[in-house]
Design an enzyme around this catalytic site. Structure first.
Site, PDB file in Angstrom:
ATOM      1  N   SER A 146     -27.151  21.678 -29.347  1.00  0.00           N
ATOM      2  CA  SER A 146     -26.539  21.027 -30.345  1.00  0.00           C
ATOM      3  C   SER A 146     -24.894  21.286 -30.247  1.00  0.00           C
ATOM      4  CB  SER A 146     -26.843  21.525 -31.678  1.00  0.00           C
ATOM      5  OG  SER A 146     -25.962  21.319 -32.637  1.00  0.00           O
ATOM      6  N   TYR A 159     -28.635  26.949 -38.442  1.00  0.00           N
ATOM      7  CA  TYR A 159     -28.879  26.232 -37.415  1.00  0.00           C
ATOM      8  C   TYR A 159     -27.826  26.513 -36.169  1.00  0.00           C
ATOM      9  CZ  TYR A 159     -28.788  21.462 -35.402  1.00  0.00           C
ATOM     10  OH  TYR A 159     -29.215  20.391 -34.862  1.00  0.00           O
TER      11      TYR A 159
HETATM   12  P1  NAP Z   1     -35.231  14.308 -37.051  1.00  0.00           P
HETATM   13  O1  NAP Z   1     -34.862  12.927 -37.240  1.00  0.00           O
HETATM   14  O2  NAP Z   1     -35.112  15.162 -38.100  1.00  0.00           O
HETATM   15  O3  NAP Z   1     -36.358  14.572 -36.136  1.00  0.00           O
HETATM   16  C1  NAP Z   1     -37.007  15.695 -35.829  1.00  0.00           C
HETATM   17  C2  NAP Z   1     -38.435  15.755 -35.646  1.00  0.00           C
HETATM   18  O4  NAP Z   1     -39.135  16.684 -35.588  1.00  0.00           O
HETATM   19  C3  NAP Z   1     -39.059  15.095 -37.131  1.00  0.00           C
HETATM   20  O5  NAP Z   1     -39.867  14.038 -36.763  1.00  0.00           O
HETATM   21  C4  NAP Z   1     -39.510  16.400 -37.702  1.00  0.00           C
HETATM   22  O6  NAP Z   1     -40.548  15.946 -38.883  1.00  0.00           O
HETATM   23  C5  NAP Z   1     -40.234  17.123 -36.779  1.00  0.00           C
HETATM   24  N1  NAP Z   1     -40.393  18.277 -37.033  1.00  0.00           N
HETATM   25  C6  NAP Z   1     -39.670  19.299 -37.957  1.00  0.00           C
HETATM   26  N2  NAP Z   1     -40.188  20.293 -37.853  1.00  0.00           N
HETATM   27  C7  NAP Z   1     -41.495  20.215 -36.961  1.00  0.00           C
HETATM   28  C8  NAP Z   1     -42.492  21.461 -36.714  1.00  0.00           C
HETATM   29  N3  NAP Z   1     -42.527  22.463 -37.304  1.00  0.00           N
HETATM   30  N4  NAP Z   1     -43.338  20.871 -36.013  1.00  0.00           N
HETATM   31  C9  NAP Z   1     -43.455  19.826 -35.212  1.00  0.00           C
HETATM   32  N5  NAP Z   1     -42.483  18.601 -35.643  1.00  0.00           N
HETATM   33  C10 NAP Z   1     -41.420  19.045 -36.555  1.00  0.00           C
HETATM   34  O7  NAP Z   1     -34.072  14.706 -35.945  1.00  0.00           O
HETATM   35  P2  NAP Z   1     -32.973  14.312 -34.862  1.00  0.00           P
HETATM   36  O8  NAP Z   1     -31.766  13.901 -35.646  1.00  0.00           O
HETATM   37  O9  NAP Z   1     -33.957  13.088 -34.396  1.00  0.00           O
HETATM   38  O10 NAP Z   1     -33.084  15.458 -34.013  1.00  0.00           O
HETATM   39  C11 NAP Z   1     -34.074  15.938 -32.929  1.00  0.00           C
HETATM   40  C12 NAP Z   1     -33.338  17.145 -32.489  1.00  0.00           C
HETATM   41  O11 NAP Z   1     -32.068  16.836 -31.861  1.00  0.00           O
HETATM   42  C13 NAP Z   1     -33.429  18.227 -33.463  1.00  0.00           C
HETATM   43  O12 NAP Z   1     -33.846  19.372 -32.482  1.00  0.00           O
HETATM   44  C14 NAP Z   1     -32.008  18.443 -33.914  1.00  0.00           C
HETATM   45  O13 NAP Z   1     -31.455  19.481 -34.244  1.00  0.00           O
HETATM   46  C15 NAP Z   1     -31.245  18.026 -32.609  1.00  0.00           C
HETATM   47  N6  NAP Z   1     -29.907  17.358 -32.730  1.00  0.00           N
HETATM   48  C16 NAP Z   1     -29.645  16.496 -33.708  1.00  0.00           C
HETATM   49  C17 NAP Z   1     -28.258  15.830 -33.679  1.00  0.00           C
HETATM   50  C18 NAP Z   1     -28.045  14.758 -34.568  1.00  0.00           C
HETATM   51  O14 NAP Z   1     -26.911  14.461 -34.646  1.00  0.00           O
HETATM   52  N7  NAP Z   1     -28.888  14.016 -35.139  1.00  0.00           N
HETATM   53  C19 NAP Z   1     -27.314  16.407 -32.890  1.00  0.00           C
HETATM   54  C20 NAP Z   1     -27.544  17.393 -32.181  1.00  0.00           C
HETATM   55  C21 NAP Z   1     -28.992  17.938 -31.900  1.00  0.00           C
HETATM   56  P3  NAP Z   1     -40.123  15.812 -40.473  1.00  0.00           P
HETATM   57  O15 NAP Z   1     -39.629  14.606 -40.421  1.00  0.00           O
HETATM   58  O16 NAP Z   1     -41.324  16.235 -41.215  1.00  0.00           O
HETATM   59  O17 NAP Z   1     -39.148  17.138 -40.563  1.00  0.00           O
HETATM   60  C1  GCO Z   2     -24.013  19.129 -39.364  1.00  0.00           C
HETATM   61  C2  GCO Z   2     -24.826  18.349 -38.203  1.00  0.00           C
HETATM   62  C3  GCO Z   2     -24.815  18.967 -36.692  1.00  0.00           C
HETATM   63  C4  GCO Z   2     -25.450  17.967 -36.120  1.00  0.00           C
HETATM   64  C5  GCO Z   2     -25.754  18.385 -34.543  1.00  0.00           C
HETATM   65  C6  GCO Z   2     -24.464  18.379 -33.738  1.00  0.00           C
HETATM   66  O1  GCO Z   2     -24.424  19.379 -40.167  1.00  0.00           O
HETATM   67  O2  GCO Z   2     -23.129  19.950 -38.748  1.00  0.00           O
HETATM   68  O3  GCO Z   2     -26.214  18.125 -38.783  1.00  0.00           O
HETATM   69  O4  GCO Z   2     -25.498  20.201 -36.765  1.00  0.00           O
HETATM   70  O5  GCO Z   2     -26.935  17.443 -36.457  1.00  0.00           O
HETATM   71  O6  GCO Z   2     -26.611  19.184 -34.026  1.00  0.00           O
HETATM   72  O7  GCO Z   2     -24.741  18.496 -32.523  1.00  0.00           O
END
Ligand code: NAP
Ligand code: GCO
Length: 265
Positions: A146, A159
């Site tokens: 992230s 986080y």
């Molecule tokens: P998301 O839409 O919330 O998807 C994450 C998935 O992981 C969901 O299906 C969630 O299920 C599942 N999950 C949560 N806890 C779990 C567990 N204990 N066992 C198995 N599955 C579980 O998130 P996303 O935005 O696609 O993010 C995916 C990854 O990228 C995460 O690691 C997030 O921190 C990272 N990330 C996201 C962003 C962003 O801007 N979106 C940026 C940087 C990094 P539920 O729906 O039940 O929670």
């Molecule tokens: C926040 C966001 C971020 C992003 C992402 C950034 O609240 O600042 O959710 O943490 O999800 O991980 O890279």
């Protein structure tokens, strides 16, 4: 240059928490490049939703219910996948959660929960696949990090602690297993439009954009939020033979956020 180095033909890829969002987009790209897709999610409803979404794209994915924080369940899942699909070549630690709560108001239980899913679980999943990767003589582990692996901000203490830790777990897996031909790298997505970030993009009562939405666009040289497709090329690269000498690296896919001091007044 042999363009086939980017192919994932014959590889088995396990993407955690990949029913939708970033994990789904990465899995879709892997399938397009020839990989067999294995994914898990936390409950049957999400797995069914994922299976339907993959089928709609013409992808035959193998979906399982598994909580990635439960070591016994993860070990059992990996054994089952080895029996039903084969040895996992590529692991993407994607499942993650966030709690946006000012630190002085956050319970220790909430803090622990985030660390458990975002840091302990990648350890548990990597630990479960590494022995078979050693035996097979290769493996790719990709940890979804992230911006918060590098930066802090109000309300995301757990986080940021977890994602900072995940960066160092990535480097340590590289250090420990590089000589076994296992590459462990991270992808650090910028601000990506998914359900996880939906609250930060909600329209205001008067129809105007959320202040955080405006803030992110102004902080991003690309001038926009990322979309899940932006992560597909980098994820394929790190899973493929094309990245065999890239190890312990975090590839930030952020539209330039980390390079930028911000718009001058
Ligand atoms: P998301 O839409 O919330 O998807 C994450 C998935 O992981 C969901 O299906 C969630 O299920 C599942 N999950 C949560 N806890 C779990 C567990 N204990 N066992 C198995 N599955 C579980 O998130 P996303 O935005 O696609 O993010 C995916 C990854 O990228 C995460 O690691 C997030 O921190 C990272 N990330 C996201 C962003 C962003 O801007 N979106 C940026 C940087 C990094 P539920 O729906 O039940 O929670
Ligand atoms: C926040 C966001 C971020 C992003 C992402 C950034 O609240 O600042 O959710 O943490 O999800 O991980 O890279």
């Amino acid at each position: 240059m042999n363009i086939n180095a980017f192919s994932l033909e014959g590889k088995i890829a396990w993407i955690t928490g990949a029913s939708y969002g970033i994990g789904f987009a990465i899995a879709e790209a892997y399938a397009d490049c020839g990989a067999t897709i294995v994914f898990n999610d936390i409950n049957q409803e999400l797995v069914d939703k994922g299976l339907a979404a993959y089928a709609e794209k013409g992808i035959k994915a193998h979906g399982y219910v598994c909580d990635v924080t439960d070591e016994d369940a993860v070990q059992a899942l990996v054994k089952k996948v080895e029996e039903e699909v084969g040895v996992i070549d590529i692991l993407v630690n994607n499942a993650g959660i966030i709690r946006r709560i000012p630190m002085h108001e956050m319970s220790a239980a909430d803090f622990r929960k985030v660390i458990d899913v975002d840091l302990n679980a990648p350890f548990i999943c990597a630990k479960a696949v590494i022995p078979a990767m050693i035996e097979k003589g290769h493996g790719k582990i990709i940890n979804i990090c992230s911006m918060m692996s590098e930066l802090g901000r109000e309300t995301v203490s757990a986080y940021a602690a977890a994602k900072g830790g995940l960066k160092m777990l990535t480097r340590n897996i590289c250090s420990e297993y590089g000589e076994k031909n296992i590459q462990c790298n991270g992808i650090g997505p910028g601000y990506i439009a998914t359900p996880q970030t939906a609250p930060l993009r909600e329209r205001q009562a008067d129809g105007s954009r959320h202040p955080f939405d405006q803030f992110i666009v102004s902080k991003t040289p690309a001038g926009r939020w990322g979309n899940t497709e932006d992560l597909q090329g980098p994820a394929v690269f790190l899973a493929s033979d094309a990245s065999d000498f890239v190890n312990g690296h975090i590839l930030y896919v952020d539209g330039g956020i980390l390079a930028y001091i911000g718009k001058q007044p």
